[in-house]
Design a protein around this motif. Structure first.
Motif, PDB file in Angstrom:
ATOM      1  N   VAL A   1       0.938  -1.150   0.002  1.00  0.00           N
ATOM      2  CA  VAL A   1      -0.079   0.097   0.095  1.00  0.00           C
ATOM      3  C   VAL A   1       0.851   1.190  -0.055  1.00  0.00           C
ATOM      4  O   VAL A   1       0.789   1.890  -0.746  1.00  0.00           O
ATOM      5  CB  VAL A   1      -1.093   0.061   1.176  1.00  0.00           C
ATOM      6  CG1 VAL A   1      -1.471   1.120   1.305  1.00  0.00           C
ATOM      7  CG2 VAL A   1      -1.861  -1.008   1.032  1.00  0.00           C
ATOM      8  N   ALA A   2       1.716   1.245   0.918  1.00  0.00           N
ATOM      9  CA  ALA A   2       2.594   2.283   1.034  1.00  0.00           C
ATOM     10  C   ALA A   2       3.486   2.611  -0.381  1.00  0.00           C
ATOM     11  O   ALA A   2       3.568   3.790  -0.891  1.00  0.00           O
ATOM     12  CB  ALA A   2       3.833   2.151   2.080  1.00  0.00           C
ATOM     13  N   ARG A   3       3.910   1.514  -1.131  1.00  0.00           N
ATOM     14  CA  ARG A   3       4.506   1.534  -2.385  1.00  0.00           C
ATOM     15  C   ARG A   3       3.855   2.325  -3.526  1.00  0.00           C
ATOM     16  O   ARG A   3       4.110   2.844  -4.167  1.00  0.00           O
ATOM     17  CB  ARG A   3       5.296   0.252  -2.814  1.00  0.00           C
ATOM     18  CG  ARG A   3       5.541   0.546  -4.188  1.00  0.00           C
ATOM     19  CD  ARG A   3       6.432  -0.787  -4.665  1.00  0.00           C
ATOM     20  NE  ARG A   3       6.413  -0.946  -6.076  1.00  0.00           N
ATOM     21  CZ  ARG A   3       6.844  -0.259  -7.091  1.00  0.00           C
ATOM     22  NH1 ARG A   3       7.285   0.945  -6.735  1.00  0.00           N
ATOM     23  NH2 ARG A   3       6.894  -0.453  -8.286  1.00  0.00           N
ATOM     24  N   GLN A   4       2.422   1.985  -3.350  1.00  0.00           N
ATOM     25  CA  GLN A   4       1.373   2.119  -4.249  1.00  0.00           C
ATOM     26  C   GLN A   4       0.879   3.405  -4.217  1.00  0.00           C
ATOM     27  O   GLN A   4       0.522   4.222  -4.997  1.00  0.00           O
ATOM     28  CB  GLN A   4       0.218   1.252  -4.536  1.00  0.00           C
ATOM     29  CG  GLN A   4       0.929  -0.356  -5.048  1.00  0.00           C
ATOM     30  CD  GLN A   4       1.524  -0.029  -6.408  1.00  0.00           C
ATOM     31  OE1 GLN A   4       0.964   0.708  -7.381  1.00  0.00           O
ATOM     32  NE2 GLN A   4       2.494  -0.544  -6.623  1.00  0.00           N
ATOM     33  N   GLN A   5       0.780   4.015  -3.028  1.00  0.00           N
ATOM     34  CA  GLN A   5       0.539   5.423  -2.687  1.00  0.00           C
ATOM     35  C   GLN A   5       1.525   6.128  -3.603  1.00  0.00           C
ATOM     36  O   GLN A   5       1.087   7.312  -4.015  1.00  0.00           O
ATOM     37  CB  GLN A   5       0.451   5.624  -1.249  1.00  0.00           C
ATOM     38  CG  GLN A   5      -0.518   4.869  -0.545  1.00  0.00           C
ATOM     39  CD  GLN A   5      -1.937   5.465  -0.647  1.00  0.00           C
ATOM     40  OE1 GLN A   5      -2.148   6.604  -1.265  1.00  0.00           O
ATOM     41  NE2 GLN A   5      -2.834   4.636  -0.285  1.00  0.00           N
ATOM     42  N   ALA A   6       2.722   5.837  -3.043  1.00  0.00           N
ATOM     43  CA  ALA A   6       3.749   6.990  -3.765  1.00  0.00           C
ATOM     44  C   ALA A   6       3.683   6.573  -5.282  1.00  0.00           C
ATOM     45  O   ALA A   6       3.761   7.632  -6.144  1.00  0.00           O
ATOM     46  CB  ALA A   6       5.268   6.270  -3.266  1.00  0.00           C
ATOM     47  N   ALA A   7       3.718   5.304  -5.709  1.00  0.00           N
ATOM     48  CA  ALA A   7       3.423   5.326  -7.215  1.00  0.00           C
ATOM     49  C   ALA A   7       2.265   6.106  -7.780  1.00  0.00           C
ATOM     50  O   ALA A   7       2.268   6.586  -9.017  1.00  0.00           O
ATOM     51  CB  ALA A   7       3.277   3.818  -7.707  1.00  0.00           C
ATOM     52  N   TYR A   8       1.128   6.012  -7.229  1.00  0.00           N
ATOM     53  CA  TYR A   8      -0.113   6.615  -7.540  1.00  0.00           C
ATOM     54  C   TYR A   8       0.249   8.162  -7.673  1.00  0.00           C
ATOM     55  O   TYR A   8      -0.207   8.973  -8.529  1.00  0.00           O
ATOM     56  CB  TYR A   8      -1.246   6.395  -6.613  1.00  0.00           C
ATOM     57  CG  TYR A   8      -2.616   6.517  -7.180  1.00  0.00           C
ATOM     58  CD1 TYR A   8      -3.139   6.404  -8.368  1.00  0.00           C
ATOM     59  CD2 TYR A   8      -3.235   7.836  -6.521  1.00  0.00           C
ATOM     60  CE1 TYR A   8      -4.392   6.624  -9.056  1.00  0.00           C
ATOM     61  CE2 TYR A   8      -4.547   8.314  -7.025  1.00  0.00           C
ATOM     62  CZ  TYR A   8      -5.030   7.894  -8.130  1.00  0.00           C
ATOM     63  OH  TYR A   8      -6.228   8.326  -8.745  1.00  0.00           O
ATOM     64  N   ALA A   9       0.722   8.808  -6.543  1.00  0.00           N
ATOM     65  CA  ALA A   9       0.993  10.271  -6.677  1.00  0.00           C
ATOM     66  C   ALA A   9       1.726  10.479  -7.984  1.00  0.00           C
ATOM     67  O   ALA A   9       1.592  11.664  -8.500  1.00  0.00           O
ATOM     68  CB  ALA A   9       1.738  10.573  -5.345  1.00  0.00           C
ATOM     69  N   THR A  10       2.807   9.596  -8.307  1.00  0.00           N
ATOM     70  CA  THR A  10       3.678  10.037  -9.374  1.00  0.00           C
ATOM     71  C   THR A  10       2.581   9.898 -10.678  1.00  0.00           C
ATOM     72  O   THR A  10       2.950  10.791 -11.565  1.00  0.00           O
ATOM     73  CB  THR A  10       5.030   9.110  -9.484  1.00  0.00           C
ATOM     74  OG1 THR A  10       5.585   9.213  -8.333  1.00  0.00           O
ATOM     75  CG2 THR A  10       5.524   9.090 -10.782  1.00  0.00           C
ATOM     76  N   TYR A  11       1.950   8.636 -10.635  1.00  0.00           N
ATOM     77  CA  TYR A  11       0.883   8.647 -11.691  1.00  0.00           C
ATOM     78  C   TYR A  11      -0.100   9.682 -12.069  1.00  0.00           C
ATOM     79  O   TYR A  11      -0.367  10.410 -13.025  1.00  0.00           O
ATOM     80  CB  TYR A  11       0.208   7.441 -11.649  1.00  0.00           C
ATOM     81  CG  TYR A  11      -1.168   6.976 -12.318  1.00  0.00           C
ATOM     82  CD1 TYR A  11      -0.873   6.353 -13.782  1.00  0.00           C
ATOM     83  CD2 TYR A  11      -2.504   7.730 -11.803  1.00  0.00           C
ATOM     84  CE1 TYR A  11      -2.313   6.203 -14.256  1.00  0.00           C
ATOM     85  CE2 TYR A  11      -3.582   7.200 -12.752  1.00  0.00           C
ATOM     86  CZ  TYR A  11      -3.450   6.624 -13.929  1.00  0.00           C
ATOM     87  OH  TYR A  11      -4.531   6.580 -14.714  1.00  0.00           O
ATOM     88  N   GLN A  12      -0.632  10.406 -10.803  1.00  0.00           N
ATOM     89  CA  GLN A  12      -1.335  11.461 -10.815  1.00  0.00           C
ATOM     90  C   GLN A  12      -0.581  12.659 -11.422  1.00  0.00           C
ATOM     91  O   GLN A  12      -1.069  13.564 -12.262  1.00  0.00           O
ATOM     92  CB  GLN A  12      -1.893  11.647  -9.731  1.00  0.00           C
ATOM     93  CG  GLN A  12      -3.014  10.844  -9.235  1.00  0.00           C
ATOM     94  CD  GLN A  12      -3.467  11.381  -7.989  1.00  0.00           C
ATOM     95  OE1 GLN A  12      -2.948  11.416  -6.831  1.00  0.00           O
ATOM     96  NE2 GLN A  12      -5.173  11.458  -7.887  1.00  0.00           N
ATOM     97  N   GLU A  13       0.533  13.075 -11.228  1.00  0.00           N
ATOM     98  CA  GLU A  13       1.381  14.100 -11.649  1.00  0.00           C
ATOM     99  C   GLU A  13       1.542  13.863 -13.235  1.00  0.00           C
ATOM    100  O   GLU A  13       1.514  15.002 -13.886  1.00  0.00           O
ATOM    101  CB  GLU A  13       3.005  14.015 -11.294  1.00  0.00           C
ATOM    102  CG  GLU A  13       2.757  14.524  -9.588  1.00  0.00           C
ATOM    103  CD  GLU A  13       4.235  14.168  -8.975  1.00  0.00           C
ATOM    104  OE1 GLU A  13       5.078  14.425  -9.825  1.00  0.00           O
ATOM    105  OE2 GLU A  13       4.255  14.195  -7.778  1.00  0.00           O
TER     106      GLU A  13
END
Length: 167
Positions: free
Chosen positions: A155-167
């Protein structure tokens, strides 16, 4: 995995780079973007040292991040505590777990191979009187084969990956 098992192949390739950090992002917008900006499919952050597993992991993540966008938009009006996953992604344990981590919700995979066809058959069964309601038809025909719980590290890894995806 049997020869010709695309999901097994992808799972092995992604598992081989599981410990390798990578900031590769895949935007899966081959047919347009659900976002309020014009975006098309692309890989971002690709470096010379990345291997096939990094790209495949980015594809799996990018595809999982798109429904995350929709779940987040709908969460206030339609609380969702668990997700049912069908289709191609449900054939991969790794990808199913990734969905649980990306969505931060339990994911269930059912025994139905063709959930769209089953849904149509259930609606026809209700219309024909075979089932008193859609809920009754689902209770009699839909069975959970596997469950995936969100894993804190994932979940922690995907929270960071999702933030990058949104950018």
């Amino acid at each position: 995995a049997a020869a010709g098992d695309a999901f097994g192949f992808v799972d092995r390739e992604v598992a081989a780079v599981a410990a390798s950090p990578s900031d590769v992002v895949f935007l899966p917008f081959l047919y347009g973007s659900p976002l309020p900006v014009e975006a098309s499919a692309t890989f971002i952050g690709l470096k010379g040292w990345h291997v096939r597993g990094h790209l495949l992991r980015a594809v799996l993540e990018g595809i999982a991040h798109t429904p995350r966008h929709h779940v987040d938009l709908l969460a206030d009006a339609f609380p969702c505590h668990e997700i049912r996953l069908t289709g191609g992604a449900s054939k991969s344990a790794l990808w199913s777990q990734l969905f649980a981590d990306v969505l931060d919700r339990p994911v269930e995979v059912t025994t139905a191979n063709e959930s769209g066809a089953l849904g149509a058959a259930l609606l026809a069964g209700v219309a024909a009187g075979r089932y008193a309601s859609l809920d009754e038809g689902v209770a009699q025909t839909v069975h959970v084969a596997r469950r995936y719980q969100p894993e804190p590290a994932g979940v922690a890894r995907q929270q960071a990956a999702y933030a990058t995806y949104q950018e």
